[in-house]
Design an enzyme around this catalytic site. Structure first.
Site, PDB file in Angstrom:
ATOM      1  N   ARG A  30      45.317  32.919  42.602  1.00 57.73           N
ATOM      2  CA  ARG A  30      43.945  33.358  42.388  1.00 57.73           C
ATOM      3  C   ARG A  30      43.029  32.142  42.368  1.00 57.73           C
ATOM      4  NH1 ARG A  30      44.859  37.708  43.868  1.00 57.73           N
ATOM      5  NH2 ARG A  30      44.767  39.664  42.730  1.00 57.73           N
TER       6      ARG A  30
ATOM      7  N   HIS B 154      41.515  34.638  51.591  1.00 56.45           N
ATOM      8  CA  HIS B 154      42.290  35.547  50.720  1.00 56.45           C
ATOM      9  C   HIS B 154      43.075  36.538  51.590  1.00 56.45           C
ATOM     10  CE1 HIS B 154      42.471  37.455  46.472  1.00 56.45           C
ATOM     11  NE2 HIS B 154      43.530  37.822  47.174  1.00 56.45           N
TER      12      HIS B 154
HETATM   13  P1  NDP Z   1      54.659  38.621  38.951  1.00 58.02           P
HETATM   14  O1  NDP Z   1      54.028  39.268  37.774  1.00 58.02           O
HETATM   15  O2  NDP Z   1      55.895  39.221  39.509  1.00 58.02           O
HETATM   16  O3  NDP Z   1      55.007  37.092  38.583  1.00 58.02           O
HETATM   17  C1  NDP Z   1      54.122  36.277  37.888  1.00 58.02           C
HETATM   18  C2  NDP Z   1      54.823  34.958  37.604  1.00 58.02           C
HETATM   19  O4  NDP Z   1      53.867  34.088  36.979  1.00 58.02           O
HETATM   20  C3  NDP Z   1      55.995  35.100  36.623  1.00 58.02           C
HETATM   21  O5  NDP Z   1      57.038  34.236  37.009  1.00 58.02           O
HETATM   22  C4  NDP Z   1      55.384  34.647  35.305  1.00 58.02           C
HETATM   23  O6  NDP Z   1      56.309  34.078  34.386  1.00 58.02           O
HETATM   24  C5  NDP Z   1      54.442  33.564  35.791  1.00 58.02           C
HETATM   25  N1  NDP Z   1      53.404  33.320  34.778  1.00 58.02           N
HETATM   26  C6  NDP Z   1      52.468  34.169  34.318  1.00 58.02           C
HETATM   27  N2  NDP Z   1      51.719  33.575  33.374  1.00 58.02           N
HETATM   28  C7  NDP Z   1      52.213  32.326  33.225  1.00 58.02           C
HETATM   29  C8  NDP Z   1      51.896  31.236  32.384  1.00 58.02           C
HETATM   30  N3  NDP Z   1      50.908  31.303  31.479  1.00 58.02           N
HETATM   31  N4  NDP Z   1      52.619  30.113  32.497  1.00 58.02           N
HETATM   32  C9  NDP Z   1      53.632  30.017  33.391  1.00 58.02           C
HETATM   33  N5  NDP Z   1      53.993  31.022  34.226  1.00 58.02           N
HETATM   34  C10 NDP Z   1      53.297  32.162  34.138  1.00 58.02           C
HETATM   35  O7  NDP Z   1      53.524  38.506  40.051  1.00 58.02           O
HETATM   36  P2  NDP Z   1      53.660  38.473  41.640  1.00 58.02           P
HETATM   37  O8  NDP Z   1      54.658  37.448  42.008  1.00 58.02           O
HETATM   38  O9  NDP Z   1      53.835  39.833  42.166  1.00 58.02           O
HETATM   39  O10 NDP Z   1      52.179  37.996  42.044  1.00 58.02           O
HETATM   40  C11 NDP Z   1      51.664  36.768  41.576  1.00 58.02           C
HETATM   41  C12 NDP Z   1      50.178  36.681  41.864  1.00 58.02           C
HETATM   42  O11 NDP Z   1      49.960  36.469  43.250  1.00 58.02           O
HETATM   43  C13 NDP Z   1      49.353  37.927  41.572  1.00 58.02           C
HETATM   44  O12 NDP Z   1      49.059  38.045  40.191  1.00 58.02           O
HETATM   45  C14 NDP Z   1      48.114  37.673  42.388  1.00 58.02           C
HETATM   46  O13 NDP Z   1      47.164  36.958  41.612  1.00 58.02           O
HETATM   47  C15 NDP Z   1      48.605  36.805  43.528  1.00 58.02           C
HETATM   48  N6  NDP Z   1      48.540  37.478  44.824  1.00 58.02           N
HETATM   49  C16 NDP Z   1      47.777  36.926  45.821  1.00 58.02           C
HETATM   50  C17 NDP Z   1      47.726  37.496  47.063  1.00 58.02           C
HETATM   51  C18 NDP Z   1      46.954  36.879  48.175  1.00 58.02           C
HETATM   52  O14 NDP Z   1      46.802  37.492  49.235  1.00 58.02           O
HETATM   53  N7  NDP Z   1      46.473  35.651  48.023  1.00 58.02           N
HETATM   54  C19 NDP Z   1      48.470  38.734  47.358  1.00 58.02           C
HETATM   55  C20 NDP Z   1      49.244  39.216  46.258  1.00 58.02           C
HETATM   56  C21 NDP Z   1      49.266  38.610  45.039  1.00 58.02           C
HETATM   57  P3  NDP Z   1      57.530  34.947  33.761  1.00 58.02           P
HETATM   58  O15 NDP Z   1      58.564  34.994  34.869  1.00 58.02           O
HETATM   59  O16 NDP Z   1      57.965  34.143  32.601  1.00 58.02           O
HETATM   60  O17 NDP Z   1      56.969  36.294  33.431  1.00 58.02           O
HETATM   61  C1  OXD Z   2      46.710  41.073  45.535  1.00 57.20           C
HETATM   62  C2  OXD Z   2      45.846  40.356  46.456  1.00 57.20           C
HETATM   63  O1  OXD Z   2      46.620  40.868  44.327  1.00 57.20           O
HETATM   64  O2  OXD Z   2      45.762  40.749  47.656  1.00 57.20           O
HETATM   65  O3  OXD Z   2      47.529  41.889  46.019  1.00 57.20           O
HETATM   66  O4  OXD Z   2      45.217  39.378  46.061  1.00 57.20           O
END
Ligand code: NDP
Ligand code: OXD
Length: 316
Positions: A231, A279
């Site tokens: 993000r 994005h």
């Molecule tokens: P998940 O919820 O599966 O994974 C999130 C990961 O982030 C977990 O490993 C979690 O740790 C870690 N995390 C969260 N908070 C913290 C913190 N404070 N410190 C350290 N690690 C942290 O999410 P996804 O993998 O499905 O997606 C990740 C992000 O990708 C989405 O939230 C979105 O913002 C972004 N995204 C962007 C897209 C784009 O087109 N650019 C498309 C889709 C998603 P833990 O394993 O310990 O829970």
């Molecule tokens: C998502 C994105 O969160 O596209 O899926 O950013």
């Protein structure tokens, strides 16, 4: 498969034309566009992307909110959010897109793509030093659905992979770090930083100059690289520019930005060592994702547990 009873879905989308979603969701339910005004008791489910704050608070019979994306920061930042389950996207198609984006960007930086494009423009026959993948460590911040899949693909190419998470967790062949206490060690072992974190209160602004200074830059790549597809609110763009200019960072690929669309005046657009995408790393494709949403609704209607429900206290 699907529920038999037609329900009413409020679809609230900002930033793009939702017609394709309307067409696909309408196959099983009645879809009301938020702009048409539907804040009433007839709405059963809300499907949203950056909905205007407050529009979900006037729906007394709302059963669940379904995010059109994997991230849910665009929902949780609504101060008038009703207390119903929030479901996010976990889908092979979206994961595949993210894996492609991360592999593409890591390989392009690794194989000096930005340098070669510059050399070609100058018609220069020159060859910068090139390490092999197993001499380079990629550190992934956020080893969730997307980060884990990206890690597997990168290891298949030969890269060494480190992962940083909030809670302790193991992944085969990935060197794991977690929490603030292990962040410095994670960064010090990382040449290419890939950010796949959600935007939460704990992660906002985390990619600043101090964090980038912790990356390993005395490496065979000739510097540290940042790739952010999580993000935009995770990053401080002024700090990234300063880090590029003072040698802390060699190059960056940014898919997400503090303000989207990226303002025309942003120096990131024309920085020679920054690769910008709008994005678009893993766009939600309605053809693949609408059936998953219909299945979630069908599960709920059958009295089964919803899948991929967001933990509101963790913020993702
Ligand atoms: P998940 O919820 O599966 O994974 C999130 C990961 O982030 C977990 O490993 C979690 O740790 C870690 N995390 C969260 N908070 C913290 C913190 N404070 N410190 C350290 N690690 C942290 O999410 P996804 O993998 O499905 O997606 C990740 C992000 O990708 C989405 O939230 C979105 O913002 C972004 N995204 C962007 C897209 C784009 O087109 N650019 C498309 C889709 C998603 P833990 O394993 O310990 O829970
Ligand atoms: C998502 C994105 O969160 O596209 O899926 O950013």
């Amino acid at each position: 498969m699907s529920s038999t009873l037609r329900r009413r879905i409020l679809l609230s989308v900002t930033g793009y034309n939702p017609q394709h979603w309307v067409d696909l969701l309408s196959a099983e339910h009645d879809v009301v566009l938020e702009s048409a005004g539907a804040q009433d008791a007839s709405i059963d489910y809300a499907v949203v992307w950056k909905h205007p704050h407050g529009v979900l608070s006037g729906l007394p019979n709302l059963k669940a909110i379904l995010s059109l994306g994997a991230g849910v920061d665009h929902i949780l930042n609504d101060p008038q959010l009703p207390e119903v389950p929030i479901v996010r996207i976990v889908a092979n198609n979206l994961t595949q897109h993210m894996v492609e984006y991360v592999t593409w960007r890591v390989l392009d930086h690794h194989r000096q793509g930005l340098t070669y494009r510059d050399l070609q423009a100058q018609k220069l026959w020159d060859e910068p030093p090139q390490p092999a993948a197993d001499e380079v460590a990629v550190g992934i911040m956020g080893l969730g659905q997307l980060g884990r899949a990206a890690a597997k693909a990168l290891m298949a190419v030969g890269f060494r992979v480190n992962g940083w998470t909030r809670t302790p967790g193991a992944m085969d062949r990935v060197t794991g770090f977690h929490g603030q206490g292990q962040l410095a060690a994670f960064l010090a072992a990382t040449d290419i930083l890939v950010v796949l974190l959600p935007h939460t209160a704990s992660t906002e602004g985390i990619i600043d100059h101090a964090l980038l200074s912790g990356l390993r830059r005395d490496n065979r790549l000739g510097g540290a690289v940042l790739i952010n597809a999580g993000r935009g609110k995770l990053q401080k763009e002024a700090d990234i520019l300063r880090a590029l200019d003072d040698g802390t960072l060699k190059e960056a690929s940014l898919d997400v930005f503090e303000t989207e669309p990226l303002p025309e005046a942003s120096p990131l657009w024309s920085h020679p060592r920054v690769f910008v995408t709008p994005h678009a790393a893993a766009t939600s494709d309605p053809v693949h994702l609408a059936p998953l949403m219909l299945e979630q609704i069908a599960r709920h209607e059958r009295g089964e547990e919803l899948e991929n429900v967001v933990d509101r206290s963790a913020g993702y």
